[in-house]
Scaffold this motif. Sequence first.
Motif, short mmCIF file in Angstrom:
data_model
loop_
_atom_site.label_atom_id
_atom_site.label_comp_id
_atom_site.label_asym_id
_atom_site.label_seq_id
_atom_site.Cartn_x
_atom_site.Cartn_y
_atom_site.Cartn_z
N ASP A 23 4.15 5.98 -12.80
CA ASP A 23 4.38 7.21 -12.06
C ASP A 23 4.09 8.42 -12.95
OD1 ASP A 23 6.74 7.84 -13.58
OD2 ASP A 23 8.05 6.86 -12.10
N ARG A 24 4.18 9.60 -12.38
CA ARG A 24 3.83 10.82 -13.11
C ARG A 24 4.74 11.10 -14.31
NH1 ARG A 24 5.06 15.83 -9.26
NH2 ARG A 24 4.95 16.96 -11.20
N ASP A 26 0.82 -1.21 0.00
CA ASP A 26 0.00 0.00 0.00
C ASP A 26 0.86 1.26 0.00
OD1 ASP A 26 -2.18 -1.69 0.16
OD2 ASP A 26 -2.61 -1.27 2.27
N ARG A 27 1.93 1.28 0.79
CA ARG A 27 2.78 2.47 0.89
C ARG A 27 3.36 2.85 -0.48
NH1 ARG A 27 5.91 0.84 4.64
NH2 ARG A 27 7.75 0.26 3.44
N TYR A 28 3.93 1.87 -1.18
CA TYR A 28 4.54 2.18 -2.48
C TYR A 28 3.48 2.55 -3.51
CZ TYR A 28 8.77 0.08 -0.50
OH TYR A 28 9.85 -0.20 0.28
N TRP A 29 2.44 1.74 -3.57
CA TRP A 29 1.36 1.99 -4.53
C TRP A 29 0.75 3.37 -4.32
CZ3 TRP A 29 -0.70 -0.86 -8.56
CH2 TRP A 29 -1.93 -0.44 -9.05
N ASP A 30 0.38 3.65 -3.07
CA ASP A 30 -0.27 4.92 -2.77
C ASP A 30 0.64 6.12 -3.02
OD1 ASP A 30 -2.47 3.38 -2.05
OD2 ASP A 30 -2.16 3.62 0.11
N GLY A 42 -0.44 8.68 -5.64
CA GLY A 42 -0.68 9.97 -4.99
C GLY A 42 0.22 11.09 -5.50
N ASN A 43 1.26 10.76 -6.21
CA ASN A 43 2.18 11.76 -6.75
C ASN A 43 1.94 11.97 -8.25
OD1 ASN A 43 4.44 13.57 -6.45
ND2 ASN A 43 5.71 12.06 -7.48
#
Length: 159
Positions: free
Chosen positions: A111-112, A90-94, A98-99
């Motif tokens: 990723d962005r 969850d930490r890596y995914w989010d 989230g970025n």
Amino acid sequence: MATAKNTICIWYDKDAEAAARFYAGLFPDSAVTAVHRAPSDYPMGKAGDVLTVSFTVAGIPCIGLNGGPMFQHSEAFSFQIATDDQEETDRYWDAIIGNGGKPSACGWCKDRWGISWQITPRALTDAMMAGGAEAKRAFDAMMEMTKIDIAAIEAARRG
């Protein structure tokens, strides 16, 4: 510091340093090790602009090249990050989503900057390596997921 024999070079439009700093802040055994500026003007920039960034992602040496917009990323290249539990997954995914990132199927996200990531719990890998009906059940469960749900994979594995 010696240059690695094999280094992954990742082409960015113009944000190699921002990407490298994001990865270094997110994953263990990651760091930005050098920022190199262009010694003179070049087709996509000016003297003094960041040209390359040396960094590591989870121990893998990389160079980010600010080469301009002519080449885009695809899922043909991805980082696969093995996770030990749902909290780490969850930490890596989010963080990636989230970025400014985007979720995809089966534990993949972008990723962005357009780089693909596979956030892959070891529980899923173990289930696939078990083979037979157990692997099929876990695989079928995974095919319905975006972010991997370890509890659902383990339940599917048990049948």
